[in-house]
Design a protein around this motif. Structure first.
Motif, short mmCIF file in Angstrom:
data_model
loop_
_atom_site.label_atom_id
_atom_site.label_comp_id
_atom_site.label_asym_id
_atom_site.label_seq_id
_atom_site.Cartn_x
_atom_site.Cartn_y
_atom_site.Cartn_z
N MET A 142 0.85 -1.17 0.00
CA MET A 142 0.00 0.00 0.00
C MET A 142 0.90 1.23 0.00
N ASP A 143 0.71 2.08 -1.01
CA ASP A 143 1.54 3.28 -1.08
C ASP A 143 0.94 4.40 -0.22
N LYS A 144 1.67 5.50 -0.13
CA LYS A 144 1.29 6.59 0.77
C LYS A 144 -0.08 7.18 0.40
N LYS A 145 -0.34 7.35 -0.89
CA LYS A 145 -1.61 7.93 -1.33
C LYS A 145 -2.79 7.01 -0.96
N GLU A 146 -2.63 5.71 -1.19
CA GLU A 146 -3.68 4.75 -0.85
C GLU A 146 -3.94 4.76 0.66
N LYS A 147 -2.87 4.84 1.43
CA LYS A 147 -2.99 4.87 2.89
C LYS A 147 -3.77 6.10 3.35
N GLN A 148 -3.47 7.26 2.75
CA GLN A 148 -4.17 8.49 3.11
C GLN A 148 -5.66 8.40 2.75
N LEU A 149 -5.95 7.85 1.58
CA LEU A 149 -7.35 7.71 1.15
C LEU A 149 -8.12 6.79 2.10
N LEU A 150 -7.52 5.68 2.46
CA LEU A 150 -8.16 4.74 3.38
C LEU A 150 -8.38 5.40 4.73
N ILE A 176 -7.70 -1.34 11.21
CA ILE A 176 -7.96 -1.70 9.81
C ILE A 176 -6.79 -1.25 8.94
N GLU A 177 -6.31 -0.04 9.15
CA GLU A 177 -5.16 0.46 8.39
C GLU A 177 -3.95 -0.46 8.56
N LYS A 178 -3.69 -0.88 9.79
CA LYS A 178 -2.55 -1.78 10.05
C LYS A 178 -2.74 -3.11 9.34
N ALA A 179 -3.95 -3.65 9.38
CA ALA A 179 -4.23 -4.92 8.72
C ALA A 179 -3.97 -4.81 7.22
N TYR A 180 -4.38 -3.71 6.61
CA TYR A 180 -4.13 -3.49 5.18
C TYR A 180 -2.64 -3.44 4.89
#
Length: 69
Positions: free
Chosen positions: A1-9, A35-39
């Motif tokens: 998961m890149d930084k942009k995907e992480k921010q969106l989530l 949830i973020e950590k699991a991703y």
């Protein structure tokens, strides 16, 4: 998961939380942070979302369940 995907989530999960939508991870009540950590650490699979609505169609909960590839 890149930084942009992480921010969106992160923004998406915070929005759900602010709306009072319940969050579940693999069948258990959880927080956006978990949830973020699991991703981030998911290997050999991904998370499938299930949007749960009440009788009137209002979003009540979002369930994230791990699915192996």
């Amino acid at each position: 998961m890149d930084k942009k995907e992480k921010q969106l989530l992160h923004r998406e999960l915070e929005t759900y939380e602010d709306m009072g939508v319940l969050l579940y991870l693999n069948g258990r009540s959880t927080t956006p942070k978990r949830i973020e950590k699991a991703y981030r650490i998911a290997e050999d699979g991904n998370y499938m979302r299930d949007y749960i609505q009440d009788e009137s169609g209002k979003l009540q909960a979002v369930s994230f369940d791990f699915v192996k590839n």
